[in-house]
Structures are given as C-alpha cells and as structure tokens.
Design a protein around this motif. Structure first.
Motif, short mmCIF file in Angstrom:
data_model
loop_
_atom_site.label_atom_id
_atom_site.label_comp_id
_atom_site.label_asym_id
_atom_site.label_seq_id
_atom_site.Cartn_x
_atom_site.Cartn_y
_atom_site.Cartn_z
N UNK A 83 -5.17 -2.49 -10.51
CA UNK A 83 -5.85 -2.82 -11.76
C UNK A 83 -5.00 -2.47 -12.97
N UNK A 84 -4.11 -1.47 -12.85
CA UNK A 84 -3.33 -1.03 -14.00
C UNK A 84 -1.82 -1.09 -13.77
N UNK A 85 -1.40 -1.77 -12.68
CA UNK A 85 0.03 -1.80 -12.35
C UNK A 85 0.31 -3.02 -11.48
N UNK A 138 1.90 1.18 -28.72
CA UNK A 138 0.56 1.39 -29.25
C UNK A 138 -0.50 0.63 -28.44
N UNK A 139 -0.31 0.60 -27.13
CA UNK A 139 -1.24 -0.08 -26.22
C UNK A 139 -2.23 0.95 -25.67
N UNK A 140 -3.52 0.64 -25.74
CA UNK A 140 -4.54 1.58 -25.27
C UNK A 140 -5.07 1.25 -23.88
N UNK A 141 -4.98 -0.02 -23.46
CA UNK A 141 -5.56 -0.41 -22.16
C UNK A 141 -4.77 -1.56 -21.56
N UNK A 142 -4.58 -1.49 -20.24
CA UNK A 142 -3.88 -2.54 -19.51
C UNK A 142 -4.70 -2.85 -18.26
N UNK A 143 -4.97 -4.13 -18.03
CA UNK A 143 -5.83 -4.51 -16.91
C UNK A 143 -5.31 -5.79 -16.24
N UNK A 144 -5.04 -5.68 -14.94
CA UNK A 144 -4.60 -6.82 -14.14
C UNK A 144 -5.75 -7.31 -13.26
N UNK A 145 -5.72 -8.61 -12.96
CA UNK A 145 -6.62 -9.20 -11.97
C UNK A 145 -5.83 -10.25 -11.22
N UNK A 146 -6.22 -10.48 -9.94
CA UNK A 146 -5.46 -11.36 -9.06
C UNK A 146 -6.41 -12.36 -8.39
N UNK A 147 -6.02 -13.63 -8.43
CA UNK A 147 -6.86 -14.68 -7.86
C UNK A 147 -6.21 -15.22 -6.60
N UNK A 148 -7.05 -15.30 -5.54
CA UNK A 148 -6.55 -15.84 -4.29
C UNK A 148 -7.40 -15.39 -3.12
N UNK A 149 -7.12 -15.96 -1.96
CA UNK A 149 -7.84 -15.58 -0.74
C UNK A 149 -7.16 -14.38 -0.10
N UNK A 161 -7.27 -5.87 -6.81
CA UNK A 161 -6.27 -5.28 -5.91
C UNK A 161 -5.63 -6.40 -5.10
N UNK A 162 -4.31 -6.32 -4.98
CA UNK A 162 -3.58 -7.28 -4.14
C UNK A 162 -2.52 -6.50 -3.39
N UNK A 163 -2.76 -6.28 -2.09
CA UNK A 163 -1.90 -5.36 -1.34
C UNK A 163 -1.76 -5.84 0.09
N UNK A 164 -0.51 -5.96 0.52
CA UNK A 164 -0.15 -6.33 1.89
C UNK A 164 -0.85 -7.61 2.34
N UNK A 165 -0.81 -8.62 1.47
CA UNK A 165 -1.31 -9.94 1.82
C UNK A 165 -0.15 -10.85 2.21
#
Length: 213
Positions: A83-85, A138-149, A161-165
């Motif tokens: 979510x943050x990396x 001067x960044x206060x929040x970082x948010x990632x999202x991942x689309x896929x099966x 979360x996208x891990x070991x797909x």
C-alpha cells in the motif's frame, strides 16, 4: 488689469501634490503587478514539479519487466507491491547505459520525500551504492493500489497488495497528498505496464472484448 504670466505658489503646490499622487499610484501598481507575477511563477513551478514527477514515475512503471523468479514452489514475477511501497524491475533509463535492467523502489522517506531508488543489474554483481532520486518533497501520504487477477479469488479487481503473482498488475494507481498548507495537487496517476498489453487483441467495439475470445 491683465494677469501676470506664470504660476502662483498655490497652483505650484497643487501641481506637485497631483504629481506625487500619480507617482504613488504608479509605484503601487508596479508593486502589485510584481507580486502577481511572483505568485504566478511560484504556481507554475509547483505545477511543473508535480507534472515532472508523474512523468518520471509513469515512464519507469510502464517499462516494468515481468522477470520470473524460481525460488518458490510456484514461479512468480519479481514485483512486490504494498500500500505504501512499490518494488519492480524495469528497463534501465537512458542515463544508466549500458545497463539493460534495474531494480526500482518507489516509496516515501522518513523526511516526507517521494523517492525513486534504483540499482542496476550490473550493481547486483559489483555492488555499487544505489541511487536515490527525490521526486517531490513535503509529501504527507503515499498510497498504491493494483488492479488484476490474483489469488485467492483470482478476480480482476483493485488490491492493496501485489506479491508473488505470475505477472505484474494490469494497472497501478498512485495517490499522493501534500502536507497541510501546500497548495500543490496530485491527480490520481493510473499506469499500465506495457508488458501487460495484449498486442494480439482485436477489439470488438460492441462489447469491449477481443474478437474471437
């Protein structure tokens, strides 16, 4: 009697007063215009900083390489998204020539900086220090999202979360917020890695799917 030529003392004082008032108005206008230009320049610089950062992030993620790893029971792409990396392998940028690939890590530092860290494929052997590039401050929040099966449901949807797909996500969304008082705005950034594009698909305009599938 004819009036003597020239100005009386009163007329001279009135003229000087008018000239002084005009000068004051002129100086005030110049000062106001300068402040407007300065604010406009700052605003332009703020917008340019965001646009430049987005262009760099888009370029790197679009060039993600689905490098397969076999150190697990099931092969998986060398992509780790939280979510943050976001960690990924991509084609090296032009300034890293003659390197072919590079490891990238996009994250928020403890100093509130959006940082793109990179280590070349040659560095894996030689071990030089990684390169940290500060994209924004001067960044206060970082948010990632991942689309896929992905397991366990194997549905095409947004995930944090996208891990070991088996492959990289179809889309990566990056949201970012600046610290209070910072007027810069970061529009949602949606990026599709080129490696996930189906080049054999002939789109059916009627249903939005690939013809014959």
């Amino acid at each position: 009697m004819t009036r003597a030529r020239g100005f009386t003392l009163l007329e001279l004082l009135v003229s000087l007063g008018i000239l002084g008032l005009l000068g004051l108005l002129l100086l005030t206008g110049v000062g106001t215009g300068r402040r407007v230009w300065e604010r406009q320049d700052r605003r332009s610089a703020e917008v340019a900083s965001v646009e430049t950062a987005q262009a760099i992030v888009r370029d790197r993620i679009e060039h993600v390489v689905p490098l397969t790893r076999y150190d697990s029971s099931s092969p998986y792409a060398d992509v780790d998204g939280k979510a943050d990396l976001f960690f990924f392998v991509a084609l090296a940028s032009a300034d890293r020539a003659p390197d072919a690939l590079a490891d990238y890590r996009l994250s928020l530092s403890t100093g509130s900086e959006l940082v793109l860290s990179s280590t070349s494929d040659i560095a894996r052997v030689k071990g030089p220090p990684r390169e940290d590039r500060i994209l924004l401050r001067n960044v206060s929040r970082l948010e990632f999202a991942y689309f896929g099966a992905a397991p366990p449901d194997n549905l095409r949807r947004w995930r944090d979360r996208w891990f070991r797909n088996p492959g990289p996500p179809e889309l990566v969304r990056l949201r970012l917020a600046f610290a209070p008082g910072d007027r810069r705005h970061w529009p949602d950034l949606l990026i599709r890695p080129v490696a996930t594009v189906d080049t054999q698909c002939v789109l059916n305009i009627g249903n939005g799917r690939c013809k014959g599938r």
